[in-house]
Design a protein around this motif. Structure first.
Motif: not given
Length: 98
Positions: A73-98
């Motif tokens: 949860s401390y690195g959600t912004d970094k995880i979102i950025k890494m996922l979108n870079e991997s996908l080569r487009k902005e798909v994930v805007k928010k990450l919810v950890l349950r």
């Protein structure tokens, strides 16, 4: 009998048209996000990941370890950025950890 179209098109263009025509992009994004998560997070996180679901640009990840959930949860912004870079487009805007 259908008339043959003589315009040469690449397979990539034909597949893009097919995906757009049949509204398949959201389903493909869901599969791509799951694959990106497993590739980026590695075995340590994947062993505790029980469910991954993408709904309206929000990625819901269910984890079986509360300690890992707190740590990620401390690195959600970094995880979102890494996922979108991997996908080569902005798909994930928010990450919810349950």
């Amino acid at each position: 009998m259908a008339k043959r179209n003589n315009d040469n098109q690449s397979i990539e263009d034909i597949l893009k048209q097919f995906v757009e025509k049949n509204n398949l992009q959201s389903g493909l994004d869901k599969v791509d996000v799951r694959e990106a998560w497993t590739n980026l997070m590695g075995n340590g996180v994947n062993n505790y990941t029980t469910a991954i679901e993408l709904k309206h640009n929000t990625l819901y990840v269910q984890l079986s370890s509360s300690v890992l959930r707190e740590e990620l949860s401390y690195g959600t912004d970094k995880i979102i950025k890494m996922l979108n870079e991997s996908l080569r487009k902005e798909v994930v805007k928010k990450l919810v950890l349950r």
